[in-house]
Design a protein around this motif. Structure first.
Motif, PDB file in Angstrom:
ATOM      1  N   THR A  92       0.014   0.479 -14.839  1.00  0.00           N
ATOM      2  CA  THR A  92      -0.818  -0.458 -14.104  1.00  0.00           C
ATOM      3  C   THR A  92      -0.115  -1.810 -14.077  1.00  0.00           C
ATOM      4  O   THR A  92       0.234  -2.349 -15.123  1.00  0.00           O
ATOM      5  CB  THR A  92      -2.200  -0.610 -14.756  1.00  0.00           C
ATOM      6  N   ARG A 142      -0.471  -5.770 -12.795  1.00  0.00           N
ATOM      7  CA  ARG A 142      -1.424  -6.765 -12.333  1.00  0.00           C
ATOM      8  C   ARG A 142      -0.733  -8.089 -12.079  1.00  0.00           C
ATOM      9  O   ARG A 142       0.116  -8.517 -12.854  1.00  0.00           O
ATOM     10  CB  ARG A 142      -2.563  -6.954 -13.349  1.00  0.00           C
ATOM     11  N   TYR A 146      -7.400  -9.999  -9.396  1.00  0.00           N
ATOM     12  CA  TYR A 146      -6.005  -9.612  -9.529  1.00  0.00           C
ATOM     13  C   TYR A 146      -5.562  -8.833  -8.296  1.00  0.00           C
ATOM     14  O   TYR A 146      -6.382  -8.208  -7.611  1.00  0.00           O
ATOM     15  CB  TYR A 146      -5.777  -8.669 -10.714  1.00  0.00           C
ATOM     16  N   GLN A 149      -3.676  -5.474  -8.037  1.00  0.00           N
ATOM     17  CA  GLN A 149      -3.427  -4.385  -8.984  1.00  0.00           C
ATOM     18  C   GLN A 149      -2.717  -3.228  -8.293  1.00  0.00           C
ATOM     19  O   GLN A 149      -3.108  -2.816  -7.203  1.00  0.00           O
ATOM     20  CB  GLN A 149      -4.749  -3.895  -9.585  1.00  0.00           C
TER      21      GLN A 149
END
Length: 343
Positions: free
Chosen positions: A115, A117, A157, A159
């Motif tokens: 992930t 961000r 964010y 993402q």
């Protein structure tokens, strides 16, 4: 060492007790919350029941500003799907500006997924006026507030989820779970289409309601030794299987495949998961998150939502965890300036 442990317990007990009146959820980090004896007497179930009643009271006062079709969809399902959320004349510029530029980024690996961000801060909002217009819309913010049950500005964010990237363990986010025992708002504005093969957001419709069957399940799980179950469940984000869903009179999870420019807003106290990607790929979205103390009676009062502060919170949070990494942990590692779609 026994006396040191006793001293530590004596010093921490007032803190553990005060946490009962907050959103603290970990059964393993707080021995009062995780006490089988107290939970057999109804401690956890009472916290859940009170938090749910407070949430309904706050939402009732926030409902008038939410378009009725969004409110009805949320009350029925626990999530809202809004296609063409950004006006077409703005979406292309918003998407291209975000995807084409490099921004300070952080990454975390969980199982076979990474992930990434990128904080949506004052610099990005000044650079991309289409983004600022979208996040400033009164109808979108009214929906955010309603689902969160507070007038609070979410953390925003960019993402990117990179799936099937070679990790040895499975991605724990692919298991159906609840984030916590009370209302928690998350949203996703998808910048690219999301098909079933891409691992779409998955949600059990109606699981945001704390029915008597859900309360019974919460009671039963509070009696389990937190040392005997998986770490995320023990820390208050319980995993759920098909048998448990049947016991709570809930149906199967729904995979929410969507075209680009679709906004999904959900209460993640309901059971949800990241869909399992069928091939290596990436999912890019504007991701927003809001959660407050579930026991507060007022709707606002969040000083961190004030203009000039709200857009700096992510940077402050990352910096704080960098400085206190040994004490707090820091799963989000800086990877320098990256584009959202960099490999």
């Amino acid at each position: 060492m026994t006396w040191l442990r006793r001293l530590k317990t004596a010093l921490q007990t007032p803190i553990w007790t005060l946490q009962l009146a907050s959103g603290t959820k970990s059964f393993i980090d707080n021995p009062i919350i995780g006490s089988r004896r107290l939970n057999a007497l109804g401690l956890h179930q009472s916290r859940v029941r009170i938090a749910e009643r407070m949430c309904r009271w706050r939402r009732k006062r926030l409902a008038a500003k939410v378009p009725h079709e969004w409110r009805d969809a949320f009350e029925r399902d626990g999530f809202v799907v809004i296609e063409n959320a950004v006006p077409s004349e703005d979406f292309e510029g918003l998407r291209d500006a975000i995807l084409s530029q490099e921004w300070p980024a952080r990454e975390m690996r969980q199982g076979d997924a990474i992930t990434r961000r990128i904080a949506i801060d004052g610099e990005m909002l000044a650079e991309i006026p289409e983004l600022k217009r979208f996040l400033g819309r009164s109808d979108i913010n009214a929906l955010f507030h309603y689902v969160a049950s507070y007038r609070t500005t979410p953390l925003h964010y960019v993402q990117t989820i990179v799936s099937s990237c070679g990790g040895e363990a499975p991605d724990p986010q692919e298991t159906l779970h609840a984030d916590t025992f009370h209302a928690s708002m998350k949203s996703w504005l998808f910048l690219k289409p999301v098909t079933e093969a891409d691992g779409p957001f998955t949600y059990v419709p109606g699981s945001h309601r704390f029915s008597e069957a859900r309360l019974k399940w919460e009671y039963e799980r509070s009696l389990v030794d937190p040392r005997s179950i998986d770490r995320l469940s023990a820390r208050g984000s319980p995993r759920v299987d098909e048998n448990a869903l049947i016991a709570m009179d809930l149906g199967a999870a729904e995979k929410i495949s969507v075209p680009a420019n679709t906004l999904v807003v959900a209460d993640t106290s309901g059971f949800h998961a990241r869909g399992s990607a069928q091939c290596k790929g990436e999912r890019v979205e504007l991701w927003s998150y809001a959660r407050r103390n579930p026991f507060l009676p007022w709707l606002g009062g969040d000083l961190l939502s004030l203009p000039g502060i709200a857009e700096r919170r992510v940077g402050w949070l990352w910096s704080l965890r960098d400085r206190l990494e040994r004490q707090m942990g820091q799963p989000w590692q800086s990877v320098g300036r990256r584009r959202a779609i960099d490999d």
